[in-house]
Design an enzyme around this catalytic site. Structure first.
Site, short mmCIF file in Angstrom:
data_model
loop_
_atom_site.label_atom_id
_atom_site.label_comp_id
_atom_site.label_asym_id
_atom_site.label_seq_id
_atom_site.Cartn_x
_atom_site.Cartn_y
_atom_site.Cartn_z
N ASP A 1 0.71 -0.97 -0.03
CA ASP A 1 -0.23 0.11 -0.03
C ASP A 1 1.06 1.30 0.04
O ASP A 1 2.13 1.16 0.07
CB ASP A 1 -1.07 0.06 1.14
CG ASP A 1 -2.36 0.79 0.97
OD1 ASP A 1 -2.14 1.46 0.05
OD2 ASP A 1 -3.15 0.49 1.52
N GLU B 1 -10.21 6.80 4.34
CA GLU B 1 -9.62 6.27 5.04
C GLU B 1 -9.51 6.50 6.66
O GLU B 1 -10.52 6.81 6.95
CB GLU B 1 -8.28 6.44 4.58
CG GLU B 1 -8.23 5.56 2.98
CD GLU B 1 -6.62 5.66 2.63
OE1 GLU B 1 -5.71 5.13 3.49
OE2 GLU B 1 -6.25 6.09 1.30
C1 BGC Z 1 -5.12 3.12 0.15
C2 BGC Z 1 -5.16 2.15 -0.84
C3 BGC Z 1 -4.96 2.82 -2.24
C4 BGC Z 1 -3.67 3.59 -2.21
C5 BGC Z 1 -3.50 4.33 -3.37
C6 BGC Z 1 -3.89 3.86 0.17
O1 BGC Z 1 -3.63 4.74 0.98
O2 BGC Z 1 -5.06 2.32 1.44
O3 BGC Z 1 -6.60 1.60 -0.93
O4 BGC Z 1 -5.10 1.94 -3.25
O5 BGC Z 1 -3.62 4.37 -1.06
O6 BGC Z 1 -4.06 5.44 -3.40
C1 BGC Z 2 -3.14 9.91 -1.13
C2 BGC Z 2 -4.01 8.76 -1.45
C3 BGC Z 2 -3.47 7.89 -0.26
C4 BGC Z 2 -3.39 8.48 1.04
C5 BGC Z 2 -2.69 7.84 2.07
C6 BGC Z 2 -2.87 10.54 -0.11
O1 BGC Z 2 -2.29 11.71 -0.05
O2 BGC Z 2 -3.66 10.80 -2.20
O3 BGC Z 2 -4.11 8.15 -2.69
O4 BGC Z 2 -4.47 6.88 -0.34
O5 BGC Z 2 -2.58 9.63 1.12
O6 BGC Z 2 -2.39 8.09 3.38
#
Ligand code: BGC
Ligand code: BGC
Length: 606
Positions: free
Chosen positions: A287, A492
């Protein structure tokens, strides 16, 4: 001179993989394992480091409001550089297409997974997968980070809406979206071996987040799932077996831990179980900054973390920004034999396998003949069908008196609430931006607009977002009210909540309106929320989840009776947060509405 065997599309995949692997330097192999964000993917970086993949995070776009052409041009630009390197290995570009091509204005935005779980329609899932594949391919994206096959056991988790259900069987059945994304493998397809149908109309799926992401204590994102192996397997891992049987190309590993050990460094679950016991031949990807995040605070001892993650079995590293550190650490770890070449070869074999299988070598560039598939009318109709099927009718009238279907010919109706006229709210997180936002962020129809279109010409629709007592005294002749309230968008960990309350003045609006006017309440939310104290005041109640861009028409045609309700709760609707976690089958199960609940109006049109 004859062409190198790996360029010969008529050869078996494995022959092409081993031919190409045998030609690669260590540096080229390390490069293949790196996935970097588009914002740092300059031509020099892609070329000099031989980068294997580029992605955009949820906040990363070529320009605000960039058009599909701008995305395709950007991705083709990366690809041209990759194809001009010594071996000409194409990159694959990854994006979070988790409910349609959701980073791009004008794409079809499907309901989030919780709503699709309520619809429980496998054929619909396949069709959504196919539509999503076409919309992303039109912009040059062969790699969506989807589906999320988490089994969310606690709605306090900020990613509850990315999960189809609290119930493993429901998640397994909704995982059929993989067949729409990748195509149907032939019957003799070997489970665990990646499959993408030929012809340039399908993409590589990514089942995420392996495993136990939805089982963390108190639903805290990225935290610890405490479970025996039997329970982990039975509740959280079974959907991966289905994904692999369908030939899923990749698996993204969860930020979370199992019994205190980070999944990213879990050699037993990654290598021994997934790769060896279950024979997964596709690619494991970390991830976002997943290597950094195995320490707290993140990023301590990067070299040690990288060693642990790669030796646990990870193949591709979503870096996404600090790529220099990755290359330095990899070189050190390989030259000091802390990571063996055999492990690197395993990783690169899997990455190349997926690149060959998905046809990237033959079709590296965006297929611009697919442009009119982007936001296509047929896809929007499909999204509308999904909205319709995902709605769950929780209450309809008091006693024998039913409120729904609503009368289209009522003289005057009130539409109220923070979520009645807001595209951004009805789409939720992972829409245009990572966290989503308020207002006209993309094209679509609001719930208010859908209602206005559905009622008779004579019906007067009054919209008042937060009507107060005075307003209701002065306007006392409403036939009924439709109150649309819910949660604000989130994604998230920022969506983790211990309260699970309606946002803005949702509770106030329900109390004020429903005490004066007969009302239908529609909840727009990523999960069940606290509603028990207000249910008696309402005449009718509908859960609409996060219905996406086509919410307006999809909701209107059900509440006004063109179609009956179809959805059944994919999760338990709790009474009070102190009951959580509470899932179907638990002892002392005392929900407000049980898992599987959903009324119908019993009209004959469906
Ligand atoms: C998320 C994923 C996602 C990735 C890319 C991560 O923070 O947990 O689900 O695919 O970011 O954006
Ligand atoms: C990104 C996301 C990612 C996230 C993780 C963001 O800055 O744009 O894609 O999932 O950070 O913490």
């Amino acid at each position: 001179m004859a062409e190198a065997p790996y360029k010969d599309a008529s050869l078996p995949i494995e022959a092409r993989v081993s031919d190409l692997l045998s030609r690669m330097t260590i540096q080229e192999k390390i490069g293949q394992m790196a996935q970097i964000d588009r914002s740092v993917a300059s031509p020099e970086v892609i070329r000099d480091l031989g980068i294997g993949s580029v992605l955009n995070g949820g906040e990363s776009a070529p320009a605000p409001g960039a058009t599909p052409t701008m995305w395709a041009d950007m991705i083709d630009g990366f690809q041209e550089v990759a194809m001009s390197t010594r071996l000409g290995i194409p990159i694959f570009y990854g994006t979070d297409a988790v409910h349609g091509h959701n980073n791009i204005v004008g794409a079809t935005i499907f309901p989030h997974n919780i709503g699709l779980g309520a619809a429980r329609d496998e054929d619909l899932m396949v069709r959504i997968g196919r539509a999503t594949a076409l919309e992303i391919l039109a912009t040059g994206v062969p790699f969506p980070f989807s589906p999320c096959i988490a089994v969310s056991r606690d709605p306090r988790w900020g990613r509850c809406y990315e999960s189809y259900s609290e119930d493993t069987e429901t998640v397994r059945s909704m995982a059929k979206i993989i067949l729409g994304l990748q195509g149907f493998p032939p019957t003799d397809h070997t489970s665990g071996y990646p499959f993408v149908a030929e012809g340039g109309r399908y993409v590589m799926g990514c089942a995420k987040h392996y495993t136990g992401d939805g089982g963390t204590e108190e639903g805290v994102d990225e935290h610890n799932t405490v479970a025996s192996y039997e329970d982990l397997y039975r509740i959280h891992m079974l959907p991966y077996i289905d994904a692999m049987a369908m030939g899923v190309s990749s698996v993204m590993v969860s930020f979370s831990s199992w019994n205190g050990v980070k999944m990213h460094a879990h050699r037993f679950l990654l290598t021994e179980i997934l790769k060896q016991e279950m024979s997964f031949q596709g690619m494991l990807i970390t991830d976002w900054e997943g290597v950094d995040r195995i320490t707290d605070p993140p990023g301590l001892n990067y070299t040690d973390c990288l060693k642990a993650v790669i030796n646990a079995g990870m193949d591709m590293i979503m870096i996404p920004f600090k790529y220099e550190r990755f290359f330095t650490a990899m070189n050190y770890l390989i030259s000091s034999d802390q990571i063996l070449i055999s492990r690197i070869d395993d990783a690169v074999t899997r990455i190349l396998r997926v690149k060959f299988i998905s046809g990237l070598f033959e079709r590296p560039m965006a297929d611009r003949s697919l442009f009119d598939m982007f936001g296509h009318k047929k896809h929007k109709e499909l999204a509308r069908e999904a909205v319709r099927k995902s709605l769950v009718l929780l209450k309809n009238g008091k006693g024998d008196e039913k409120m729904l279907p609503l009368n289209k010919n009522a003289p005057k109706i009130l539409v109220a609430g923070s979520h009645a006229h807001n595209i951004g709210y009805q789409c939720g997180g992972w829409t245009i931006t990572w966290q989503g936002s308020s207002g006209n962020t993309t094209e679509g129809t609001t719930i208010l607009e859908g209602i206005k279109k559905a009622v008779s010409k004579q019906t007067q629709v009054v919209f008042e977002e937060s009507p107060d007592e005075k307003f209701l005294r002065e306007n006392s002749d409403f036939s009924y009210a439709i109150v649309v309230v819910g949660e604000l968008p989130y994604a998230e960990f920022l969506g983790d909540s211990k309260e699970l309350r309606l946002a803005v003045d949702g509770e106030e609006t329900i109390k004020t309106v429903c005490s004066k006017v007969k009302c239908l309440v529609i909840i727009v939310s990523g999960r069940p929320v606290v509603i028990e104290p207000y249910v008696d005041m309402m005449e009718a109640l509908v859960a609409a989840w996060l219905p996406g861009s086509e919410a307006g028409n999809g909701i209107a045609e059900v509440i006004f009776g063109d179609f009956d309700f179809h959805g059944k709760l994919s999760r338990t609707w709790f009474r009070r947060v102190d009951q959580l976690p509470m899932n179907f089958g638990d002892p002392h199960y005392d929900p407000l509405y049980p898992f599987g609940f959903g009324l119908q109006m019993n009209i004959s049109s469906l």
